[in-house]
Design an enzyme around this catalytic site. Sequence first.
Site, PDB file in Angstrom:
ATOM      1  N   GLU A 192       2.257   1.258  -4.164  1.00  0.00           N
ATOM      2  CA  GLU A 192       0.891   1.778  -4.066  1.00  0.00           C
ATOM      3  C   GLU A 192       0.050   1.408  -5.289  1.00  0.00           C
ATOM      4  OE1 GLU A 192       0.991   5.981  -3.235  1.00  0.00           O
ATOM      5  OE2 GLU A 192       1.485   5.663  -1.122  1.00  0.00           O
ATOM      6  N   GLU A 284       4.876   3.832   4.678  1.00  0.00           N
ATOM      7  CA  GLU A 284       4.991   5.221   4.213  1.00  0.00           C
ATOM      8  C   GLU A 284       3.925   6.074   4.884  1.00  0.00           C
ATOM      9  OE1 GLU A 284       5.477   5.779  -0.051  1.00  0.00           O
ATOM     10  OE2 GLU A 284       4.397   7.684   0.069  1.00  0.00           O
TER      11      GLU A 284
END
Length: 358
Positions: A192, A284
């Site tokens: 991320e 995710e």
Amino acid sequence: MSAIRRSSEWRGNVRSLPWINNWAVRAALIIAAAFGLLAVNTANGEAVAVVAKAETPVQKYGKVRVCGVYLCDASGKPVQLKGMSTHGTQWYAHCLTDAALDAMAYDWKASVLRVATYAREGGYAANPAKFTKLASDLVDKATSRGMYVIVDWHMIHPGDPNADIANATAFFKAIAKRHKNKTNVLYEIANEPNRVSWSKIKTYSDKVIKVIRAEDPDSVILVGNHGWSTLGKSDGSTEQKILDNPVRASNIMYTFHYYAAFYRDKFRAHLDRASNKLPIFVTEWGAPSYTGVGSDFPMSQKFVDLLAKKKISWTAWALADNVKEMSVFKQGACSGGKFAGPGVLKPGGVWMRERIRG
């Protein structure tokens, strides 16, 4: 069908049954064989039943690749993989035992496992050899169970992945060298990225991809992106920055992350639009907010329906047993050593298991 050696007792998955003249039993055996549930041989006046092993996801799909905006099987047909992500292996190795992976493969019927190796926070940087081996061992364990496996470089802090590029390249070089001949490994090179431009993320991606490709020239690589891998949505941007400056490599997909209770319809519409133009893998997501509480299952189902409609593969967060709702096991359950069935799961875990099995 080749003849099967007769035996009066179980040998592996083979058992001899006394010949029964009851036509109903014989018919049932034949019907079961027709549906692939067992094989039947009637040589020498004896019926022999062999329980057929289920085809694993890797046996079914072969080496996956990117075709257009889809993840496709070896024949070029779009497929959707569904499974779970680990939490940080530095904290939750006790939730990743052989019994846990058996539950994922055979009870949950997951087709893919994501292995999250944290770049920092007590992970790789603290002991590179340990966490490289742990990730590699989990790749082997997933492989032996016929699942695909995503090797995830789980960077969060700092948000610019270039800060740890030396460690990232060393990690992926070792993993790719060890597993380059496997048909089931995918590489997620930056979990991320955040508070950093797409151009800097792309610079990082180009370097890491080059290292992986030197060892493994054709496996799928998953590219994290701006705004915590939301294709820019979380930082007020869009996927257009990627479209204007894409990664120039084959077998590339872009990741998308969301937590349904927080991101809701605007993010779902963003994903819907972007996936018409870019190959997306949702590596995710969860039913709660990103804080780990407040699960919204109706909204989550809307996302699941969109992913199914567009054949977007996914792994949900997470195989852990902490107090947060996004951890699928009941608090402390992993220490008990039992993982199969709904009894060890939180409500969110029960819900997620049903979506993976469905």
